[in-house]
Every structure is written in structure tokens, then in C-alpha cells.
Design a protein around this motif. Structure first.
Motif, PDB file in Angstrom:
ATOM      1  N   ILE A   1       3.245  -8.284   9.624  1.00 57.66           N
ATOM      2  CA  ILE A   1       2.812  -7.341   8.593  1.00 57.66           C
ATOM      3  C   ILE A   1       2.347  -8.091   7.346  1.00 57.66           C
ATOM      4  O   ILE A   1       1.302  -7.771   6.756  1.00 57.66           O
ATOM      5  CB  ILE A   1       3.956  -6.376   8.255  1.00 57.66           C
ATOM      6  CG1 ILE A   1       4.220  -5.440   9.449  1.00 57.66           C
ATOM      7  CG2 ILE A   1       3.642  -5.564   7.003  1.00 57.66           C
ATOM      8  CD1 ILE A   1       5.451  -4.575   9.301  1.00 57.66           C
ATOM      9  N   ASP A   2       3.114  -9.089   6.952  1.00 56.17           N
ATOM     10  CA  ASP A   2       2.751  -9.860   5.757  1.00 56.17           C
ATOM     11  C   ASP A   2       1.408 -10.557   5.949  1.00 56.17           C
ATOM     12  O   ASP A   2       0.580 -10.593   5.031  1.00 56.17           O
ATOM     13  CB  ASP A   2       3.851 -10.885   5.474  1.00 56.17           C
ATOM     14  CG  ASP A   2       3.551 -11.710   4.235  1.00 56.17           C
ATOM     15  OD1 ASP A   2       3.208 -11.120   3.196  1.00 56.17           O
ATOM     16  OD2 ASP A   2       3.626 -12.954   4.314  1.00 56.17           O
ATOM     17  N   ARG A   3       1.178 -11.081   7.143  1.00 51.88           N
ATOM     18  CA  ARG A   3      -0.104 -11.758   7.397  1.00 51.88           C
ATOM     19  C   ARG A   3      -1.258 -10.762   7.376  1.00 51.88           C
ATOM     20  O   ARG A   3      -2.350 -11.067   6.882  1.00 51.88           O
ATOM     21  CB  ARG A   3      -0.043 -12.499   8.733  1.00 51.88           C
ATOM     22  CG  ARG A   3      -1.308 -13.281   9.047  1.00 51.88           C
ATOM     23  CD  ARG A   3      -1.092 -14.210  10.217  1.00 51.88           C
ATOM     24  NE  ARG A   3      -0.193 -15.307   9.862  1.00 51.88           N
ATOM     25  CZ  ARG A   3       0.182 -16.250  10.717  1.00 51.88           C
ATOM     26  NH1 ARG A   3      -0.254 -16.242  11.960  1.00 51.88           N
ATOM     27  NH2 ARG A   3       0.997 -17.204  10.339  1.00 51.88           N
ATOM     28  N   TYR A   4      -1.020  -9.575   7.937  1.00 53.09           N
ATOM     29  CA  TYR A   4      -2.081  -8.555   7.923  1.00 53.09           C
ATOM     30  C   TYR A   4      -2.404  -8.146   6.485  1.00 53.09           C
ATOM     31  O   TYR A   4      -3.576  -7.981   6.122  1.00 53.09           O
ATOM     32  CB  TYR A   4      -1.655  -7.336   8.732  1.00 53.09           C
ATOM     33  CG  TYR A   4      -2.785  -6.362   8.988  1.00 53.09           C
ATOM     34  CD1 TYR A   4      -3.595  -6.493  10.100  1.00 53.09           C
ATOM     35  CD2 TYR A   4      -3.060  -5.331   8.083  1.00 53.09           C
ATOM     36  CE1 TYR A   4      -4.646  -5.604  10.323  1.00 53.09           C
ATOM     37  CE2 TYR A   4      -4.101  -4.452   8.298  1.00 53.09           C
ATOM     38  CZ  TYR A   4      -4.894  -4.596   9.415  1.00 53.09           C
ATOM     39  OH  TYR A   4      -5.944  -3.733   9.622  1.00 53.09           O
ATOM     40  N   LEU A   5      -1.372  -7.974   5.651  1.00 59.68           N
ATOM     41  CA  LEU A   5      -1.606  -7.616   4.259  1.00 59.68           C
ATOM     42  C   LEU A   5      -2.374  -8.715   3.528  1.00 59.68           C
ATOM     43  O   LEU A   5      -3.234  -8.442   2.683  1.00 59.68           O
ATOM     44  CB  LEU A   5      -0.273  -7.356   3.553  1.00 59.68           C
ATOM     45  CG  LEU A   5       0.511  -6.118   4.009  1.00 59.68           C
ATOM     46  CD1 LEU A   5       1.880  -6.087   3.348  1.00 59.68           C
ATOM     47  CD2 LEU A   5      -0.263  -4.846   3.713  1.00 59.68           C
ATOM     48  N   LYS A   6      -2.067  -9.957   3.862  1.00 60.15           N
ATOM     49  CA  LYS A   6      -2.735 -11.078   3.217  1.00 60.15           C
ATOM     50  C   LYS A   6      -4.204 -11.144   3.608  1.00 60.15           C
ATOM     51  O   LYS A   6      -5.077 -11.415   2.767  1.00 60.15           O
ATOM     52  CB  LYS A   6      -2.032 -12.375   3.596  1.00 60.15           C
ATOM     53  CG  LYS A   6      -2.640 -13.619   2.976  1.00 60.15           C
ATOM     54  CD  LYS A   6      -1.874 -14.865   3.399  1.00 60.15           C
ATOM     55  CE  LYS A   6      -2.485 -16.116   2.789  1.00 60.15           C
ATOM     56  NZ  LYS A   6      -1.756 -17.344   3.223  1.00 60.15           N
TER      57      LYS A   6
END
Length: 628
Positions: A442-447
Motif C-alpha cells: 500500500i505504501d509503495r502504491y501511494l508513493k
């Protein structure tokens, strides 16, 4: 094999391109007698100057051709379609003249087909050429492993004659029988350049000074058969299966070796650039249908490579569905790189997420016993084993695999949020005792997708259960400005509950221990994300200690007590806290008393005050807090 005829006085002259060649002289008496030839046989572009008597005594067809010649002065016969051409006819002519004929694995099929064409049967003369060739095949060729393979390869250029004479079927049966025997009974030479046994590498050949007998691997026959064309190979594998003495795992290894040998670029993602695409596609589809029905007969990694190749070569949907079904049954064996199947040309995304979604769906269907073969497919495919209940360890392994895959595809800037969410929601709650992998994805997608709207951020973060984050993940999350504010509050809350439980020395999970939650994939409703910070949230903040700037004097006593404790231990009731970023904390506290969407805005920037008269929250932005 050496075959002798009966005649001892004659010769065979061959004329090629108008030049008479005295190639074969049986006896020197020909020079003295100078017996003239009385028939010329045209085979293609080659002229054979022969004598009628030795030929007609053994060939019924030549008898008919000579009899059909009305003009007695015309002594020429034209034969245009002799199987094997002039070379095969020459063998038959030598035999008619009583000359020595040498047969081997390379010319015996041509000689047999030519003899059949010339009708050199026993009814014409006892011990004729057809009979002697059949004896040679049965007593020599079909008893040899290597010769049987060579003969089978030579039959291709002589179809349909070799098929009608059952030479192909006899070769296949001979090879399949030898491949199916116990490996300990193999006494002939074979090719084996793959993963050799230590004994075959010249190692470990003795034990206590006694020479050990070298072992023969169960897949000793695999590499030799890779030289065969697909049609023969397919029939051979089917014959080996029919005998029922070969394990599915060895057959799977044979198909794997053949695929790597015959499909150029296989496993390297360059299939569309190498070789004949149509031929590779046909071969690949045949390999798929030859796969053994047993689960685990081939590795999941190989199945995924087959699926990738099928996608690149645009193979039929039936083959892809069969591969997806097989992969789903053993998905726990796969790795993330195996799942990175490139999208077809024209697609926006880098990887084919729809195919992976189908694979995961097939895996999930096993648990409910819903996996089945479609009526259309059942007409073509062999029956496979009924799906078994998936073990808990397999579910956890697949969930980790899916989370790792999500983290990889999240790098794609064109990946729609809906596909990310659909794949993440495929796994059940008990499959993810820890949500660290999902949080990372999720964090990578947000980034990689900074342009997401507020509702889209809430939707993707709703996949994550904050109670199932590890301490390290919580430490990262509370300082992650890409997360919605509500997510940070929840992480802080559950971490505080866990810290309190540890300080009190409790043995129960307190309802917040990760790994024990019975909630679904998402535990956050839309109301949870849209609501204001609750009273409980601000009670949580009361337990936080200011550690710098602004209003630090308010908690100086608490800070001093904390410093005196040093390293926190569960035994004395002190737990190391989580440092909260000043920016996020300032936003959180400044939102108290505000309404609507202001409290759940994105973490970039501080929300404005709803009442101009209220004091500004600027001092709080410069304050750093930690959780007790």
C-alpha cells in the motif's frame, strides 16, 4: 546387416546425367562375357542399366511394368515415385543381383518402403528382400535403444509408406517399452548431460574399497527423446503414459527438458522475437495437453513459464485456462518473479494482473471445493484430482506471495486502483496474521501514485488492519505522511493498547494482538475513515509526552520520570513509546473541534480552523510527542 542375393554372374550399371558409371561389378567374368544390359530403369533423373532376369525374378511390380510395354524394341521403364528415391532402388537392385547389401538404421526404412513398392514378397520368391528386412528390424533395430530412435527419425521423410507399413508404430512401441522398464535393468548407452548422479560423474564409485555399481537415473531416457520432432514425441509420451509404469514426475521432467530444447527463447521472455511463432505456439499447446494429471508432476515455476509463453505467443484460451487451473492448485510453491507475466501489446499496464487474479481465484476456490472442470474442457482434458482442502500454511504462503506481488506491480504508474484492491481482497482474513507485507504494498502504491484522491487513499488504506501490524511497521506507519490521518491515529491507538498490555504483563491478546483478529481483509468502514477524531483518540493523546519545543513545560515532570527509567522493561511497567511526527500530530490536535472533511484531509498541509477566533495550532506543529 549384410544381405546376399542368389545371382553370381551379372553386373549393375548406373547412368547419371548421361554418364555411364561402372559402379558395381559382381564377378570379373562380366569382363569376359560382356553380357549386354537389356533394360533401362529410370528412377527420377538416374538411369539404371540392368538385366531383366534378375530383376523380374524378385519384383512383381517390375514384371507388370515390363509386361505392359507393348513395343518390344523399347527397353526403358520409368519409375518416378519410388520411396527413398534412387538410393533405395539401388539397394533393391543389388539384392536382385545377389550382391552384398549392407543395411543399417539410416537406410533400412527406405529399403523396406522401396521393397514394398517393388512388391518383393515371399510369394514372388522365397527369402525375398521384404522378409529379410523384417527379420533385421525385429532381431537388431528394435532391440537397440539408439537405433530405434534413429529409425523413427528416418520414417518422417518416407510418410505415408512408413506409417502404412507400421514402421512408425513399431518404433514407438519399442522406444516406449525400453523407457518404461526399471532403471536398474538398463544396460545400453544413453545420453545424459543434465543433472548427473555423483556416480556418473566419476565420484563416489567405491565404498570401503569395494567398487559400487553405478546407478541409472529414472529419467535416463529424457534427453535422447528431445531430438524427436513434436509429432513423434507426442505419440511417444502418450505410449509411455499408456504403459502405466512411469511416474508423472518423470514424465513432467521429460516435458520440461523438451520444452527448453525445442522452443527457442523459452523462459527468457523473447519468444515473439525468436524462431517460427506458429510452430512454437503449436508445440507449446501440445506440451500443455501432455502434462500429467497428478498435482506436483511439474513445478509451479515451470507452469507459470508455460503460461507466460502462452500469453506471449497468443495461444488458445483452453490451454491458458488449463494452466491457470493447475497453477492455482499449487500456488504456494510459486515466487513473485514467476507471477510477473508481461501484458499483451496494447495493454496499458506492465503486467497481466487479470491472469494472476484468475490464478489466485482458482486457489481460493479449492478451499470451498468449488473448483471444477468445465463441460467443454472435460471433453478434451484428462480428469484431474478433486480439489482438496487447502492447509492453513498454504493460505499464509499464498497471502505473502500476493502481498509481494502487489508490492511489485504497485510500481506501475498506470496500474488502476481497482485491480490492486481486487487482488488484495482475494485472500481471507485468516490468511494474513500479519499485515506488514500488505502495508508495504500500500505504501509503495501511494508513493508511485501521488495523484490519488482522498477517497481513493481511504479505500486502499482500508485494506489494512492496523491491529495486525508489527512494531516495526507501526513505527514506520506513524511517521508516514502518505497515509491518511485516520490511519495514523488507528495505528497509534492499537500500538498503545498493545504497549499497555505488555506493561501490565497480560497473557491475553486484549483483542488487539496481531494474528488473532477475526475481522475480514478490511476492518475500516467508510464512516471510520470520514469521522472526526473521537474522544478515545484524544484520551490516547493525553498519554503522550511532549519531548520538545513549544509547550514542553506542561509535561516536564512526565519527561523527567521517563528519562529516569532508561530502557523500558515489562517488569517495571514502562514501555518504549513511538515517536510521532510533529507535522502529523499538529494536524491531529488542530482538528479538534473542527467539522466535516477537514479532519480527514490528506496529510500534506494542515487543515484550516473552522472558527477564526480559535487559537492557531502553530505551536503544536513544532512539538514532538511519544506514546507512553
Amino acid at each position: 546387416m549384410i544381405i546376399d542375393g542368389n545371382f553370381e554372374e551379372d553386373c549393375l550399371l548406373v547412368e547419371l546425367d548421361g554418364v555411364v558409371l561402372d559402379r558395381l561389378i559382381i564377378l570379373l567374368s562380366f569382363v569376359a562375357t560382356e553380357l549386354a544390359t537389356d533394360i533401362i530403369v529410370h528412377v527420377g533423373e538416374v538411369k539404371f542399366h540392368l538385366h531383366k532376369f534378375p530383376l523380374l525374378s524378385k519384383s512383381a511390380r517390375l514384371q507388370k511394368l515390363v509386361a505392359a510395354t507393348n513395343d518390344e524394341s523399347n527397353n526403358e521403364i520409368h519409375i518416378l515415385n519410388v520411396p527413398g528415391g534412387p538410393a533405395a532402388f539401388e539397394i533393391c537392385a543389388k539384392f536382385c543381383y545377389g550382391m552384398t547389401v549392407i543395411l543399417n538404421a539410416y537406410n533400412v526404412v527406405a529399403a523396406r518402403c522401396a521393397a514394398e513398392y517393388l512388391e518383393m514378397h515371399e510369394s514372388v520368391e522365397k527369402g525375398n528382400l521384404i522378409y529379410k528386412i523384417e527379420v533385421f528390424l525385429d532381431t537388431s533395430i528394435f532391440r537397440s535403444w539408439k537405433d530405434s530412435i534413429i529409425v523413427l527419425q528416418t520414417t518422417k521423410s518416407l510418410l505415408p509408406w512408413s506409417e502404412d507399413l507400421k514402421l512408425v508404430s513399431h518404433c514407438i512401441d519399442s522406444i516406449a517399452s525400453k523407457a518404461s522398464i526399471d532403471a536398474s535393468m538398463v544396460e545400453w548407452s544413453y545420453t545424459y548431460n543434465r543433472k548427473k548422479l555423483p556416480s556418473e560423474n566419476g565420484l563416489d564409485t567405491q565404498w570401503n574399497g569395494v567398487k559400487k555399481q553405478q546407478s541409472v537415473p529414472k529419467d535416463w531416457w529424457v534427453e535422447d527423446l528431445c531430438e524427436l520432432e513434436m509429432d513423434f514425441y507426442r505419440r511417444l509420451i502418450m505410449a509411455i503414459k499408456a504403459k502405466g509404469r512411469m511416474s508423472g514426475k518423470v514424465i513432467g521432467e521429460a516435458l520440461k527438458a523438451y520444452t527448453y530444447r525445442r522452443i527457442r527463447g523459452f523462459g527468457r521472455g523473447s519468444l515473439i522475437h525468436e524462431g517460427d511463432v506458429m510452430k512454437s505456439r503449436s508445440l507449446l499447446e501440445t506440451i500443455i495437453w501432455l502434462l500429467p494429471a497428478e498435482k506436483g508432476s511439474v513445478s509451479c515455476s515451470f507452469l507459470l513459464k508455460l503460461l507466460t509463453a502462452a500469453s506471449l505467443l497468443d495461444s488458445g484460451e483452453m490451454g491458458k485456462k488449463e494452466l491457470i487451473k493447475r497453477i492455482g492448485r499449487q500456488l504456494e510453491e510459486a515466487s513473485v518473479p514467476d507471477l510477473l507475466i508481461p501484458s499483451m501489446s496494447g495493454e496499458d499496464t506492465v503486467y497481466d494482473t487479470n491472469m494472476v487474479l484468475s490464478i489466485v481465484e482458482e486457489f481460493v476456490m479449492q478451499d470451498s471445493g468449488a473448483a471444477h472442470t468445465s463441460p467443454k474442457a472435460s471433453e478434451v482434458l484428462e480428469e484431474t484430482r478433486s480439489p482438496a482442502i487447502v492447509s492453513g500454511s498454504s493460505k499464509i504462503s499464498v497471502a505473502k506471495l500476493v502481498d509481494g506481488y502487489l508490492a511489485e506491480i504497485a510500481k506501475d504508474p498506470k496500474l488502476p486502483l481497482s485491480k490492486f484492491v481486487d487482488l488484495a481482497e482475494m485472500m481471507s482474513a485468516d490468511s494474513r496474521p500479519v499485515h506488514d507485507g500488505l502495508y508495504r504494498a500500500i505504501d509503495r502504491y501511494l508513493k508511485e501514485h501521488p495523484g490519488l484522491s482522498k477517497s481513493e487513499r481511504k479505500k486502499i488504506c482500508g485494506l489494512m488492519d492496523c491491529k495486525k501490524l508489527s512494531a516495526d511497521a507501526c513505527s514506520h506507519a506513524v511517521q508516514n505522511e502518505r497515509l491518511p490521518l485516520r490511519a495514523v491515529v488507528q495505528v497509534l491507538f492499537f500500538e498503545q493498547v498493545r504497549a499497555a498490555a505488555t506493561a501490565a504483563g497480560r497473557t491475553e491478546n486484549c483483542g488487539g494482538s496481531y494474528g488473532s483478529s477475526s475481522s475480514g481483509v478490511t476492518t475500516n468502514t467508510e464512516d471510520d475513515w470520514d469521522g472526526l477524531p473521537t474522544v478515545e483518540d484524544f484520551k490516547l493523546l493525553k498519554s503522550m509526552k511532549l519531548v520538545g519545543g513549544g509547550e514542553s513545560e506542561r509535561s516536564s515532570d512526565s519527561n523527567a520520570a521517563s528519562k529516569n527509567q532508561g530502557n523500558d522493561r515489562a517488569g517495571n511497567g514502562k514501555v518504549k513509546g513511538i515517536m510521532m511526527p510533529k507535522k502529523i500530530l499538529g494536524k491531529l490536535l488542530s482538528s479538534k473541534g473542527q467539522g466535516g472533511e477537514n479532519t480527514s484531509s490528506d496529510t500534506s498541509g494542515s487543515p484550516g480552523s473552522a472558527n477564526p477566533d480559535e487559537p492557531k495550532s502553530t505551536p503544536l506543529r513544532n512539538t514532538r510527542y511519544s506514546v507512553s
